[in-house]
Design a protein around this motif. Sequence first.
Motif, PDB file in Angstrom:
ATOM      1  N   VAL A  22      20.758  42.126  63.712  1.00  0.00           N
ATOM      2  CA  VAL A  22      21.235  41.934  62.342  1.00  0.00           C
ATOM      3  C   VAL A  22      21.050  43.207  61.522  1.00  0.00           C
ATOM      4  N   ALA A  23      19.891  43.835  61.646  1.00  0.00           N
ATOM      5  CA  ALA A  23      19.621  45.053  60.876  1.00  0.00           C
ATOM      6  C   ALA A  23      20.547  46.191  61.298  1.00  0.00           C
ATOM      7  N   ALA A  24      20.788  46.324  62.591  1.00  0.00           N
ATOM      8  CA  ALA A  24      21.663  47.397  63.079  1.00  0.00           C
ATOM      9  C   ALA A  24      23.098  47.203  62.612  1.00  0.00           C
ATOM     10  N   LYS A  25      23.587  45.971  62.655  1.00  0.00           N
ATOM     11  CA  LYS A  25      24.959  45.707  62.207  1.00  0.00           C
ATOM     12  C   LYS A  25      25.116  45.978  60.719  1.00  0.00           C
ATOM     13  N   ARG A  26      24.137  45.560  59.928  1.00  0.00           N
ATOM     14  CA  ARG A  26      24.212  45.795  58.481  1.00  0.00           C
ATOM     15  C   ARG A  26      24.114  47.296  58.167  1.00  0.00           C
ATOM     16  N   ALA A  27      23.214  47.995  58.868  1.00  0.00           N
ATOM     17  CA  ALA A  27      23.058  49.434  58.648  1.00  0.00           C
ATOM     18  C   ALA A  27      24.337  50.179  59.005  1.00  0.00           C
ATOM     19  N   ARG A  28      24.959  49.816  60.106  1.00  0.00           N
ATOM     20  CA  ARG A  28      26.210  50.441  60.516  1.00  0.00           C
ATOM     21  C   ARG A  28      27.308  50.173  59.500  1.00  0.00           C
ATOM     22  N   PHE A  29      27.346  48.949  58.977  1.00  0.00           N
ATOM     23  CA  PHE A  29      28.351  48.598  57.974  1.00  0.00           C
ATOM     24  C   PHE A  29      28.161  49.402  56.694  1.00  0.00           C
ATOM     25  N   MET A  30      26.896  49.532  56.233  1.00  0.00           N
ATOM     26  CA  MET A  30      26.638  50.309  55.020  1.00  0.00           C
ATOM     27  C   MET A  30      27.014  51.778  55.215  1.00  0.00           C
ATOM     28  N   GLN A  31      26.744  52.301  56.399  1.00  0.00           N
ATOM     29  CA  GLN A  31      27.038  53.705  56.670  1.00  0.00           C
ATOM     30  C   GLN A  31      28.538  53.958  56.738  1.00  0.00           C
ATOM     31  N   GLU A  32      29.273  53.088  57.413  1.00  0.00           N
ATOM     32  CA  GLU A  32      30.707  53.295  57.601  1.00  0.00           C
ATOM     33  C   GLU A  32      31.519  52.997  56.346  1.00  0.00           C
ATOM     34  N   SER A  33      31.128  51.966  55.606  1.00  0.00           N
ATOM     35  CA  SER A  33      31.922  51.573  54.442  1.00  0.00           C
ATOM     36  C   SER A  33      31.473  52.254  53.155  1.00  0.00           C
ATOM     37  N   GLY A  34      30.255  52.759  53.148  1.00  0.00           N
ATOM     38  CA  GLY A  34      29.730  53.376  51.934  1.00  0.00           C
ATOM     39  C   GLY A  34      29.238  52.365  50.914  1.00  0.00           C
ATOM     40  N   GLU A  35      29.157  51.099  51.325  1.00  0.00           N
ATOM     41  CA  GLU A  35      28.679  50.053  50.421  1.00  0.00           C
ATOM     42  C   GLU A  35      27.195  50.255  50.138  1.00  0.00           C
ATOM     43  N   PRO A  36      26.794  50.153  48.883  1.00  0.00           N
ATOM     44  CA  PRO A  36      25.364  50.325  48.557  1.00  0.00           C
ATOM     45  C   PRO A  36      24.536  49.120  49.007  1.00  0.00           C
ATOM     46  N   SER A  37      23.243  49.301  48.984  1.00  0.00           N
ATOM     47  CA  SER A  37      22.334  48.223  49.340  1.00  0.00           C
ATOM     48  C   SER A  37      22.420  47.097  48.320  1.00  0.00           C
ATOM     49  N   ARG A  38      22.112  45.889  48.743  1.00  0.00           N
ATOM     50  CA  ARG A  38      22.119  44.740  47.843  1.00  0.00           C
ATOM     51  C   ARG A  38      20.863  44.692  46.985  1.00  0.00           C
ATOM     52  N   ILE A  39      19.912  45.572  47.260  1.00  0.00           N
ATOM     53  CA  ILE A  39      18.665  45.648  46.514  1.00  0.00           C
ATOM     54  C   ILE A  39      18.826  46.730  45.449  1.00  0.00           C
ATOM     55  N   ALA A  40      18.340  46.465  44.247  1.00  0.00           N
ATOM     56  CA  ALA A  40      18.507  47.412  43.135  1.00  0.00           C
ATOM     57  C   ALA A  40      17.857  48.760  43.424  1.00  0.00           C
ATOM     58  N   LYS A  41      16.598  48.763  43.817  1.00  0.00           N
ATOM     59  CA  LYS A  41      15.895  50.016  44.111  1.00  0.00           C
ATOM     60  C   LYS A  41      15.185  49.902  45.455  1.00  0.00           C
ATOM     61  N   PRO A  42      15.897  50.180  46.560  1.00  0.00           N
ATOM     62  CA  PRO A  42      15.245  50.097  47.870  1.00  0.00           C
ATOM     63  C   PRO A  42      14.186  51.183  48.052  1.00  0.00           C
ATOM     64  N   VAL A  43      13.145  50.873  48.787  1.00  0.00           N
ATOM     65  CA  VAL A  43      12.071  51.821  49.064  1.00  0.00           C
ATOM     66  C   VAL A  43      12.546  52.866  50.073  1.00  0.00           C
ATOM     67  N   SER A  44      13.273  52.423  51.071  1.00  0.00           N
ATOM     68  CA  SER A  44      13.725  53.304  52.146  1.00  0.00           C
ATOM     69  C   SER A  44      14.980  54.084  51.754  1.00  0.00           C
ATOM     70  N   HIS A  45      15.105  55.267  52.328  1.00  0.00           N
ATOM     71  CA  HIS A  45      16.290  56.079  52.105  1.00  0.00           C
ATOM     72  C   HIS A  45      17.284  55.946  53.256  1.00  0.00           C
ATOM     73  N   LYS A  46      16.826  55.377  54.364  1.00  0.00           N
ATOM     74  CA  LYS A  46      17.669  55.247  55.551  1.00  0.00           C
ATOM     75  C   LYS A  46      18.319  53.870  55.581  1.00  0.00           C
ATOM     76  N   TYR A  47      19.467  53.797  56.251  1.00  0.00           N
ATOM     77  CA  TYR A  47      20.253  52.563  56.283  1.00  0.00           C
ATOM     78  C   TYR A  47      19.513  51.418  56.969  1.00  0.00           C
TER      79      TYR A  47
END
Length: 72
Positions: A22-47
């Motif tokens: 699940v995490a890999a699919k979501r990370a790949r989707f965020m990277q390819e589509s450029g969609e931001p995280s659903r969290i306002a201020k994520p701690v991590s900088h990586k997808y």
Amino acid sequence: MLYPSIDSLLTKIDSKYSLVSVAAKRARFMQESGEPSRIAKPVSHKYVGKALEEINTGDLSYKVVSDEIVER
């Protein structure tokens, strides 16, 4: 990785394999589509870290469609 802990993530998703998938699919989707995280201020900088944070907050989950095993 310090946050979120594997123990807290496994309370949201039942197995390590499903968690990674699940995490890999979501990370790949965020990277390819450029969609931001659903969290306002994520701690991590990586997808992947952002995807794991989304799972931890409950913003991201999965549903099993079928438990059938198909033999060929």
